[in-house]
Design a protein around this motif. Structure first.
Motif, PDB file in Angstrom:
ATOM      1  N   VAL A   1     104.190  45.371  38.533  1.00  0.00           N
ATOM      2  CA  VAL A   1     104.082  46.827  38.699  1.00  0.00           C
ATOM      3  C   VAL A   1     103.771  47.415  37.339  1.00  0.00           C
ATOM      4  O   VAL A   1     104.433  47.116  36.348  1.00  0.00           O
ATOM      5  CB  VAL A   1     105.405  47.417  39.220  1.00  0.00           C
ATOM      6  CG1 VAL A   1     105.280  48.917  39.397  1.00  0.00           C
ATOM      7  CG2 VAL A   1     105.794  46.760  40.521  1.00  0.00           C
ATOM      8  N   GLY A   2     102.769  48.227  37.294  1.00  0.00           N
ATOM      9  CA  GLY A   2     102.455  48.851  36.019  1.00  0.00           C
ATOM     10  C   GLY A   2     101.462  49.975  36.242  1.00  0.00           C
ATOM     11  O   GLY A   2     100.672  49.937  37.189  1.00  0.00           O
ATOM     12  N   GLY A   3     101.522  50.930  35.387  1.00  0.00           N
ATOM     13  CA  GLY A   3     100.548  52.017  35.471  1.00  0.00           C
ATOM     14  C   GLY A   3     100.665  52.752  36.788  1.00  0.00           C
ATOM     15  O   GLY A   3     101.719  53.244  37.147  1.00  0.00           O
ATOM     16  N   TRP A   4      99.596  52.753  37.523  1.00  0.00           N
ATOM     17  CA  TRP A   4      99.586  53.485  38.782  1.00  0.00           C
ATOM     18  C   TRP A   4      99.443  52.586  39.985  1.00  0.00           C
ATOM     19  O   TRP A   4      99.229  53.074  41.074  1.00  0.00           O
ATOM     20  CB  TRP A   4      98.421  54.484  38.786  1.00  0.00           C
ATOM     21  CG  TRP A   4      98.737  55.752  38.033  1.00  0.00           C
ATOM     22  CD1 TRP A   4      99.212  56.903  38.545  1.00  0.00           C
ATOM     23  CD2 TRP A   4      98.580  55.969  36.627  1.00  0.00           C
ATOM     24  NE1 TRP A   4      99.370  57.837  37.568  1.00  0.00           N
ATOM     25  CE2 TRP A   4      98.995  57.289  36.354  1.00  0.00           C
ATOM     26  CE3 TRP A   4      98.130  55.187  35.545  1.00  0.00           C
ATOM     27  CZ2 TRP A   4      98.971  57.837  35.087  1.00  0.00           C
ATOM     28  CZ3 TRP A   4      98.124  55.727  34.286  1.00  0.00           C
ATOM     29  CH2 TRP A   4      98.551  57.043  34.059  1.00  0.00           C
ATOM     30  N   ASN A   5      99.498  51.272  39.756  1.00  0.00           N
ATOM     31  CA  ASN A   5      99.354  50.435  40.927  1.00  0.00           C
ATOM     32  C   ASN A   5     100.281  49.230  40.860  1.00  0.00           C
ATOM     33  O   ASN A   5     100.954  48.970  39.875  1.00  0.00           O
ATOM     34  CB  ASN A   5      97.903  49.994  41.121  1.00  0.00           C
ATOM     35  CG  ASN A   5      97.366  49.311  39.875  1.00  0.00           C
ATOM     36  OD1 ASN A   5      98.068  49.135  38.896  1.00  0.00           O
ATOM     37  ND2 ASN A   5      96.098  48.940  39.928  1.00  0.00           N
ATOM     38  N   VAL A   6     100.236  48.535  41.981  1.00  0.00           N
ATOM     39  CA  VAL A   6     101.087  47.370  42.199  1.00  0.00           C
ATOM     40  C   VAL A   6     100.178  46.191  42.501  1.00  0.00           C
ATOM     41  O   VAL A   6      99.142  46.367  43.128  1.00  0.00           O
ATOM     42  CB  VAL A   6     101.994  47.599  43.436  1.00  0.00           C
ATOM     43  CG1 VAL A   6     102.863  46.404  43.688  1.00  0.00           C
ATOM     44  CG2 VAL A   6     102.838  48.839  43.257  1.00  0.00           C
TER      45      VAL A   6
ATOM     46  N   MET B   1      94.110  31.649  40.481  1.00  0.00           N
ATOM     47  CA  MET B   1      93.764  32.266  39.210  1.00  0.00           C
ATOM     48  C   MET B   1      92.691  33.334  39.323  1.00  0.00           C
ATOM     49  O   MET B   1      92.334  33.959  38.348  1.00  0.00           O
ATOM     50  CB  MET B   1      93.264  31.172  38.247  1.00  0.00           C
ATOM     51  CG  MET B   1      94.377  30.274  37.755  1.00  0.00           C
ATOM     52  SD  MET B   1      95.655  31.225  36.928  1.00  0.00           S
ATOM     53  CE  MET B   1      97.021  30.967  37.998  1.00  0.00           C
ATOM     54  N   THR B   2      92.144  33.467  40.513  1.00  0.00           N
ATOM     55  CA  THR B   2      90.992  34.369  40.608  1.00  0.00           C
ATOM     56  C   THR B   2      91.400  35.828  40.584  1.00  0.00           C
ATOM     57  O   THR B   2      90.632  36.680  40.166  1.00  0.00           O
ATOM     58  CB  THR B   2      90.218  34.094  41.903  1.00  0.00           C
ATOM     59  OG1 THR B   2      91.182  33.998  42.960  1.00  0.00           O
ATOM     60  CG2 THR B   2      89.474  32.782  41.802  1.00  0.00           C
ATOM     61  N   GLY B   3      92.573  36.100  41.051  1.00  0.00           N
ATOM     62  CA  GLY B   3      92.967  37.494  41.029  1.00  0.00           C
ATOM     63  C   GLY B   3      94.215  37.701  41.845  1.00  0.00           C
ATOM     64  O   GLY B   3      94.780  36.744  42.393  1.00  0.00           O
ATOM     65  N   PRO B   4      94.673  38.922  41.931  1.00  0.00           N
ATOM     66  CA  PRO B   4      95.888  39.163  42.703  1.00  0.00           C
ATOM     67  C   PRO B   4      95.599  39.072  44.193  1.00  0.00           C
ATOM     68  O   PRO B   4      94.492  39.335  44.649  1.00  0.00           O
ATOM     69  CB  PRO B   4      96.267  40.593  42.311  1.00  0.00           C
ATOM     70  CG  PRO B   4      94.998  41.226  41.900  1.00  0.00           C
ATOM     71  CD  PRO B   4      94.143  40.158  41.337  1.00  0.00           C
ATOM     72  N   LEU B   5      96.626  38.696  44.939  1.00  0.00           N
ATOM     73  CA  LEU B   5      96.496  38.641  46.388  1.00  0.00           C
ATOM     74  C   LEU B   5      96.346  40.048  46.946  1.00  0.00           C
ATOM     75  O   LEU B   5      95.609  40.285  47.881  1.00  0.00           O
ATOM     76  CB  LEU B   5      97.730  37.991  47.015  1.00  0.00           C
ATOM     77  CG  LEU B   5      98.003  36.518  46.705  1.00  0.00           C
ATOM     78  CD1 LEU B   5      99.198  36.069  47.495  1.00  0.00           C
ATOM     79  CD2 LEU B   5      96.815  35.673  47.049  1.00  0.00           C
ATOM     80  N   LEU B   6      97.131  40.913  46.344  1.00  0.00           N
ATOM     81  CA  LEU B   6      97.112  42.278  46.842  1.00  0.00           C
ATOM     82  C   LEU B   6      97.122  43.201  45.642  1.00  0.00           C
ATOM     83  O   LEU B   6      97.869  42.996  44.703  1.00  0.00           O
ATOM     84  CB  LEU B   6      98.357  42.536  47.703  1.00  0.00           C
ATOM     85  CG  LEU B   6      98.569  43.996  48.122  1.00  0.00           C
ATOM     86  CD1 LEU B   6      97.593  44.370  49.199  1.00  0.00           C
ATOM     87  CD2 LEU B   6      99.981  44.187  48.615  1.00  0.00           C
ATOM     88  N   GLN B   7      96.278  44.141  45.672  1.00  0.00           N
ATOM     89  CA  GLN B   7      96.274  45.121  44.596  1.00  0.00           C
ATOM     90  C   GLN B   7      96.167  46.485  45.244  1.00  0.00           C
ATOM     91  O   GLN B   7      95.213  46.763  45.964  1.00  0.00           O
ATOM     92  CB  GLN B   7      95.073  44.856  43.692  1.00  0.00           C
ATOM     93  CG  GLN B   7      95.030  45.732  42.468  1.00  0.00           C
ATOM     94  CD  GLN B   7      93.778  45.483  41.672  1.00  0.00           C
ATOM     95  OE1 GLN B   7      93.104  44.466  41.883  1.00  0.00           O
ATOM     96  NE2 GLN B   7      93.452  46.406  40.790  1.00  0.00           N
ATOM     97  N   SER B   8      97.179  47.283  44.983  1.00  0.00           N
ATOM     98  CA  SER B   8      97.165  48.572  45.661  1.00  0.00           C
ATOM     99  C   SER B   8      96.240  49.535  44.920  1.00  0.00           C
ATOM    100  O   SER B   8      95.934  49.357  43.748  1.00  0.00           O
ATOM    101  CB  SER B   8      98.576  49.146  45.693  1.00  0.00           C
ATOM    102  OG  SER B   8      98.900  49.695  44.436  1.00  0.00           O
TER     103      SER B   8
END
Lengths: 893, 125
Positions: free
Chosen positions: A693-698, A706-713
């Motif tokens: 959790v950071g900034g304005w999103n989760v 390694m490619t990226g987050p599963l979920l990015q709000s």
């Protein structure tokens, strides 16, 4: 010196017949010592006159050496004649007359052995014996001296004739004999009647009179004798009972069997694979197996639809049920300055105890400006208990504001905290442990105070909070230089050495810490005493001997002010000087302290630690002796101030150029968040799902992908300031916002926005920490910027997972992973496609270019020819040209 | 068929041409086996597949050794028991397939005279 008579004399015990009365008559028998076994001895009384006459005066003629005297018979007779009855020899007159010899032996009986003071021996033999026997024993003694003592000659017992000593008389007395003669009757039959036929018949005895005569026994009083004495022989023995059985004793015997399964070697497997029967079998078997597999894939025939139907309704409950209910809130009213809460931690074992670290609510410039004032105020960690909302139970003092702290998992009395100045502070509250364990009574005490007399009142100290000084601080020079942003205890199953290699932790307690700080380093610390490297350091220590207050436990005395980190990792961004500034780290830990089933385990573990506290006997680690564990995952996640999520390794590797040990390059770096990452947390259910959790999103990540987050709000309207997974529901997490709202996300409900939102306070939420106390009671502690700690109760719907929630969430994550993979693939494909398209375009361009050049020429030519023809036809039509003339075309043109 | 043997002088040369197994014949059963097992393994939810001989010794497996050995031993005994049960009730009958459904997964055993094919599947959706 009485002689012992060896002659066995037939002396019969005196029958119980009255002894003849001594009558003073001359015919009486002289009394001899027959009764004593010496019939020849006749005791006499000799008066002094007699003694003078016979020269046997006592002590003059007759002494001890020679107690006897031989007296002539004639003298005795003369005396007898002279004095007749008066003479002392009167009683033995007869004996004297009968005496064969001439001289009689008179012996002085000093001891009155025979009753009188002298005795006369009446026989020659006796005299001889008396005079002679002392020689015999002397002979025997001499004889004995000559015989050597080791030679023992066996003399078989010689049977001697039985000498009656009176015992048969006793037997005769005791034996029972018939005193009267018994009457005998003889009954006989007449000779004639012998052999006659006999006729027997039965007859009742009582019916016929006089058929029989009986003599009944009756007690006759004349003849009743009462036995007054009875001679009974008795012997007392203890009562013993002897029983024995024989059993077969099966005794336990340890037996072990070691076996290993039979296996085929590789060659055998190969040969078998090629055999025809196996192939045929597989072909046949796989048909039925595949049918079965497909059946399972189509439908799960064992599902109880009814059951599953009911559960689903529970999740979509009404909104009122799903609100967090206010339970309690704590504020420190005594502090002069305004404070904010920086970190919360529930006490791992004690119910209702929560610790918060407070820091002053000033910006950096203000801190510098007011530094003098701040020095005077203590920086505290407060312990709040549910039972007392006004007074904190304990206050731990630290040199400066604490920004993060943790209870030690294996001993909740040890607390480690990270300070704003870069020091690690350690507290040991073992001495106050009982104070905080028995808090429940605190509330009731105040009520009873008025009833109890004064001297029974508990001292006020219980109401006053105790200031507990810290136990040890880390070294200022070699530790962190800036604020420590996160601190974790390493699991008690492994330990690390300087190189970052992982070893087995033999001590069974958490003894290592990892911290990250704003000076772009991550440090590993060990709380055990290190062996001194150089003697210089000990000398230094002696110089600096700081006196420690007496009430501070000396658990970590060896660390105080000289504590150096085990290893330091710098998160550098390569060549540039700007390094990553870590704010949170998340290690690959597999301890799931949040599960209620494990709570008992951890409790028992801590109890054990309390009995013989290993923290008081810390020994240096065995990392030097053990072999490192190879396949341990040494990677961990780091969140930075710039919003990056870094996945890196703590193991050092040797840099080939410089030869020093350098930390490895991070495996992956992703910049997802727009602000500081303030929460990186592993899910309590999955070890590889991480929430950031950071900034304005989760964002939710999976370790390994390694490619990226599963979920990015998507970006939220308000900044997110803290977050935490739910402890019981795998798809739920809580996010705190800067406007005092808490967002509750439910991955199974909605993934694009929070499922619900609730207002807690008016200011920024700084920390969220849920905790389970029982299956029905779950609390969430929310700290805000104004220093208030809110405790809320999590409702049933939010705390209880639905039955297939775990599988659903699993499925969801798998789907997301696949989605990511798909995206990657599509990316690749698209890139490829793009490349191909570009290539084609390129080719096309080239081709068209080339083609156009030739084409153009050909076209020009054709155009030219067609133009010529056209010209020809026109001229022919105009009649200017004759058809036959060919060459003039060219001239005309 | 040429056969030439030297008795002593010079290097011994034994040339015999025996019609060896053709290339296709050797790999066929092996390839078939592999192919079949691969097909089964690729079904949805299949955790592991193994082929076990009549004595319970694994021949081919996709799981690790200790698990394989455990499954092989236990299921072999169970299959024998099941088969004897079926035949005791009706001697003309025989066991064709055995499916054990547990909470977590389903074990399928296809028995034969000499071999056993064991497949473990997780049927949950």
């Amino acid at each position: 010196m009485a002689p012992k008579q060896k002659q066995k004399k037939k002396s019969s015990r005196g029958k119980k017949s009255p002894k003849p009365i001594l009558a003073a008559s001359e015919d009486m028998e002289p009394v001899n010592m027959e009764s004593m076994g010496h019939p020849e001895i006749y005791p006499l009384v000799l008066t002094t006159k007699t003694q003078e006459i016979f020269n046997c005066r006592i002590d003059e003629d007759v002494t001890d050496e020679q107690p006897y005297k031989l007296i002539n018979k004639e003298d005795i007779f003369e005396d007898l004649r002279n004095r007749a009855a008066v003479s002392d020899f009167h009683p033995v007159k007869k004996i004297v007359q009968e005496y064969p010899g001439n001289e009689l032996l008179l012996v002085y009986d000093k001891d009155f052995k025979y009753g009188l003071n002298f005795y006369l021996i009446g026989t020659e033999e006796g005299k001889e014996n008396y005079l002679n026997p002392p020689e015999v024993p002397e002979e025997q003694e001499e004889y004995k001296e000559h015989i050597p003592e080791d030679v023992y000659v066996y003399k078989p017992p010689v049977s001697k004739p039985w000498v009656s000593l009176g015992s048969e008389k006793e037997i005769e007395e005791e034996s029972v004999m018939e005193s009267t003669k018994q009457i005998t009757y003889m009954i006989s039959q007449k000779r004639i009647e012998f052999g006659a036929p006999v006729k027997f018949s039965d007859q009742n005895a009582s019916s016929v009179k006089d058929a029989y005569i009986e003599c009944t026994a009756y007690p006759d009083k004349n003849f009743t004798l009462k036995q007054l004495e009875k001679d009974v022989g008795m012997q007392v023995i203890p009562q013993i009972k002897d029983i024995s059985t024989q059993t077969e004793w099966t005794y336990p015997k340890n037996a072990t069997i070691q076996y290993y399964p039979r296996e085929f070697s590789e060659e055998e497997k190969e040969t078998l694979k090629q055999s025809r029967p196996l192939v045929d079998f597989l072909n046949n078997a796989s048909i039925s197996v595949e049918i079965a597999l497909q059946q399972n894939e189509i439908m799960n025939t064992f599902i109880d639809d009814w059951k599953y139907l009911a559960e689903e309704e529970g999740t979509f409950g009404d909104k009122t049920d799903t609100h967090l209910k206010e339970y309690q809130s704590f504020t420190d009213l005594h502090s002069p300055t305004e404070k904010m809460i920086t970190c919360i931690s529930w006490h791992p074992t004690i119910y209702g105890l929560i610790a918060v670290s407070v820091a002053v609510r000033l910006s950096f410039e203000d801190r510098v400006y007011f530094s003098g004032k701040l020095l005077l105020q203590p920086s505290l960690i407060l312990f709040w208990s549910f039972s007392d909302p006004i007074h904190p139970q304990l206050m731990l003092e630290s040199p400066d504001d604490i920004f993060c702290f943790k209870f030690c998992p294996s001993d909740p009395n040890i607390i480690a905290g990270g300070c704003i100045n870069g020091q690690i502070v350690l507290w040991d509250i073992t001495a106050h442990a009982d104070r905080i364990e028995n808090i429940k009574a605190g509330g009731s005490r105040s009520k009873k105070a008025t009833l109890k007399p004064m001297f029974l009142l508990e001292p006020e100290s219980n109401k006053e909070a105790m200031y507990i000084r810290h136990c040890a601080v880390s070294s200022i020079e070699s530790g962190h230089k800036k604020v420590i942003t996160d601190i974790h205890w390493l699991s008690d199953t492994f330990e690390i050495n300087r190189m970052g290699s992982v070893f087995e932790n033999r001590s069974g307690i958490c003894c290592q810490l990892v911290t990250c700080s704003a000076d772009c380093t991550i440090c590993f610390w060990d709380i055990r005493p290190q062996k001194p490297l150089t003697p210089q350091t000990t000398e230094k220590k002696k110089e600096e001997s700081i006196e420690i207050p007496f009430d501070v436990p000396s658990t970590f005395l060896h660390l105080d002010l000289s504590w150096k980190p085990l290893s330091k990792i710098r998160l550098s961004k390569g060549e540039t000087s700007l390094d990553h500034c870590p704010t949170r780290i998340s290690l690959n830990e597999d301890h799931l302290l949040y599960k209620t089933e494990d709570k008992t385990l951890t409790q028992s573990k801590t109890v054990k630690a309390g009995e013989m506290n290993p923290y008081h006997n810390l020994e240096s680690g065995m990392a030097n002796l053990l072999k490192p564990i190879d396949d341990f995952c040494t990677k961990f996640f780091v969140g930075t101030e710039d919003g990056e999520v870094i996945y890196t390794d703590w193991k050092m590797e040797k840099d080939p150029e410089t030869g020093r040990h350098m930390p490895k390059k991070p495996v992956s770096i992703h910049t997802i968040h727009d602000g500081t990452v303030h929460t990186i947390q592993r899910s309590p259910f999955y070890n590889d799902i991480i929430l950031t959790v950071g900034g304005w999103n989760v964002a939710i990540w999976k370790e390994g992908v390694m490619t990226g987050p599963l979920l990015q709000s998507c970006c939220a309207p308000k900044m997110y300031t803290s977050g935490h997974w739910s402890l019981t529901r795998p798809g739920v997490f809580y996010i705190g916002r800067e406007d005092g709202y808490i967002d509750i996300w439910d991955l199974l409900e909605k993934t694009h926005e929070p499922a619900q939102s609730q207002n807690i306070c008016i200011t920024m939420i700084t920390y969220i920490k849920p905790w389970i106390f029982s299956a029905k009671q779950q609390f969430i502690a929310i700290a805000d910027y104004y220093g208030t700690l809110h405790i809320l109760e999590i409702p049933w719907t939010l705390s209880r997972p639905s039955t297939n929630e775990m599988t659903s969430v699993n499925y969801y994550f798998e789907r997301e992973v696949k989605h990511l993979e798909y995206v990657e693939q599509r990316k690749n494909i698209r890139e490829q496609e793009k490349k191909e398209m570009e290539l084609e375009m390129e080719k096309k361009k080239i081709k068209t270019y080339q083609k156009s050049k030739e084409q153009m020429e050909a076209e020009l030519k054709m155009d030219y020819e067609s133009y010529l023809e056209l010209e020809k036809t026109i001229l022919i039509n105009l009649g200017l040209l004759k058809v036959t003339e060919k060459g003039s075309y060219m001239d005309v043109v | 068929m040429n056969k030439r043997t030297n008795t002593g002088q010079g290097p011994g040369l034994l040339i015999s041409s025996v019609p060896g197994p053709t290339a296709t014949g050797l790999s066929e059963p092996q390839a078939e086996v592999e192919e079949t097992l691969k097909r089964i393994q690729s079904h949805k939810g299949v955790i592991g597949t193994m082929v076990v001989n009549a004595e319970g010794i694994p021949i081919r497996t996709t799981l690790d050794n200790s698990t394989t050995v455990q499954y092989a031993g236990l299921l072999h005994q169970l299959t024998m028991k099941a088969r004897s049960t079926v035949r005791d009730i009706d001697p003309q009958n025989d066991l064709t397939f055995l499916r054990i459904r547990s909470k977590k997964h389903e074990i399928m055993v296809a028995p034969d005279k000499e071999y056993l094919l064991i497949v473990i599947q997780n049927p949950c959706e």
